[in-house]
Scaffold this active site. Structure first.
Site, PDB file in Angstrom:
ATOM      1  CG  ASP A 185      -2.025  -1.014   1.155  1.00 22.30           C
ATOM      2  OD1 ASP A 185      -2.383  -1.411   0.028  1.00 22.30           O
ATOM      3  OD2 ASP A 185      -2.519  -1.432   2.221  1.00 22.30           O
ATOM      4  CG  ASP A 213      -2.345   2.002   7.781  1.00 23.39           C
ATOM      5  OD1 ASP A 213      -2.382   3.127   8.300  1.00 23.39           O
ATOM      6  OD2 ASP A 213      -2.731   1.764   6.620  1.00 23.39           O
ATOM      7  NE  ARG A 265      -5.231  12.248  -0.008  1.00 21.38           N
ATOM      8  CZ  ARG A 265      -5.536  11.227  -0.804  1.00 21.38           C
ATOM      9  NH1 ARG A 265      -6.755  11.111  -1.272  1.00 21.38           N
ATOM     10  NH2 ARG A 265      -4.625  10.336  -1.128  1.00 21.38           N
TER      11      ARG A 265
END
Length: 391
Positions: A185, A213, A265
């Site tokens: 990712d 994460d 966002r």
């Protein structure tokens, strides 16, 4: 499932010190001043720092750091009692057959290792940098950058890992292996199905996905004393609303400074990961500095348990600290345990609490008054440490 903590920090704060220090540039004189201000001696009141930073012989007693962790990740051993492995080569020419002296070679070994660096270096991994169990990455004494257009750290089905004192920036997606085409990712640090993990004193910025994460039922994790800047999505804690295994998650986020340049966002969609929220699990958010979040500071879904204690929230345009994802009705979220205890609310900031504090939100013993947060987090991130001197 998913906690994503967006903590935003600006360069001008209404407190006694002047401005945040840039990444990896910390003044020993200023740090010493902050220590004297709180305790009258070397200590800052930050229990992690006070455990090792007052020792000028830290370079010859590096493994003492493993005794300094706090929170849910406090049992992370890293490479304690293992050999010292020195990274001498910043290259990563052949990830399938890493060369001795590279970081990848040390991380792949099947024995406990305490990994250090012989000089300043920038490492650009060609594939995701897999970390095996019982490893410490210790960047003290060198300016170490990982990423810089390459991949970064991945912990998958491992335990007892410490990552300390490195700058992790510009992490980008890369192949997960030499034989497959699946891509990572582009996170700074990704923790999959792992436990006993401690990320401390790292500076993180501008990665393709998250900075840190922690997903898929990972637990016993602490993220502390980190500086996070110049990024859209800061932290994702949890997998998704259908992944009930995340109920075992226990994560501590303490003494961190976030900003400037953090912007939320993530759109409200049915994406399998919603990287701005907390789901399921128990999360202690202690003595961090949050300033001028764009939409909210702490959000969650699927009934996570959140203890926010002794944090400093300085609001900008948006005043509410909290956000329940997808705007569930009051009848649903009012029983979620979201507790604010001793938080400092400034410039109109407010925390919409809910539920009741049960056993899972017992206050950690290391928590300090929110009035100490500014000086305790002033030097957050990777430090410039010189051997023979206080760090």
């Amino acid at each position: 499932m998913v906690i994503l903590l967006f903590l935003f920090f600006t360069s001008i704060l209404p407190i006694s010190y002047t401005s945040p220090l840039p990444i990896n540039e910390n003044s020993n004189n200023n740090t010493s001043l902050h220590r004297r201000t709180i305790t009258g001696s070397c200590g800052t009141g930050n229990p992690v720092d006070d455990c090792w930073r007052c020792d000028p012989s830290w370079a010859t007693n590096r493994q003492r750091l493993a005794d300094c962790a706090i929170g849910f990740g406090r049992n992370a051993l890293g490479g304690k009692n293992g050999r010292i492995y020195v990274v001498t080569d910043p290259g990563d020419d052949d990830p399938a057959r890493p060369a001795p002296g590279t970081l990848r070679y040390g991380l792949a070994q099947h024995e406990p290792l305490w990994i250090v660096f012989d000089r300043d270096m920038t490492i650009r991994p060609r594939q995701e940098l897999l970390v095996s169990s019982y490893k410490t990455v210790d960047g003290r004494g060198a300016r170490v950058v990982v990423g810089d257009g390459g991949a970064c750290f991945t912990l998958r089905n491992v335990s007892n890992v410490i990552i300390h004192g490195v700058t992790i920036r510009h992490c980008r997606p890369a192949r997960k292996s030499a034989t497959g085409w699946e891509m990572s990712d582009g996170d700074g640090v990704t923790v999959f199905r792992s436990r006993d993990v401690w990320v401390d004193r790292c500076s993180l910025e501008d990665c393709a996905d998250g900075l840190v994460d922690v997903v898929e039922a990972s637990t016993a994790v602490t993220v502390s004393n980190c500086l996070m800047t110049n990024h859209d999505k800061a932290m994702l804690l949890g997998h998704n609303d259908a992944f009930s295994d995340d109920r075992v998650m226990r994560v501590t986020v303490a003494f961190n400074r976030f900003g400037p340049g953090l912007v939320q966002r993530m759109p409200r969609s049915c994406h399998p990961k919603v990287p701005n929220l907390v789901r399921f699990g128990v999360f202690h958010v202690v003595n961090n500095d949050y300033v001028s979040w764009e939409k909210y500071a702490i959000g969650g879904s699927a009934s996570p348990t959140i203890l926010s204690q002794g944090n400093r929230f300085y609001a900008g345009k948006e005043k509410e600290v909290t956000k329940r994802d997808r705007d569930p009705p009051n009848s649903e979220w009012r029983n979620w345990s979201w507790i604010s205890d001793g938080d400092l609310m400034l410039n109109g900031a407010f925390f919409r609490a809910s539920g009741r504090p049960g056993p899972a939100v017992k206050a950690p013993s290391f928590a300090k008054s929110a009035s100490f947060v500014a000086p305790m987090t002033a030097s957050a991130g990777a430090l410039s440490c010189n051997k023979g001197c206080l760090c």
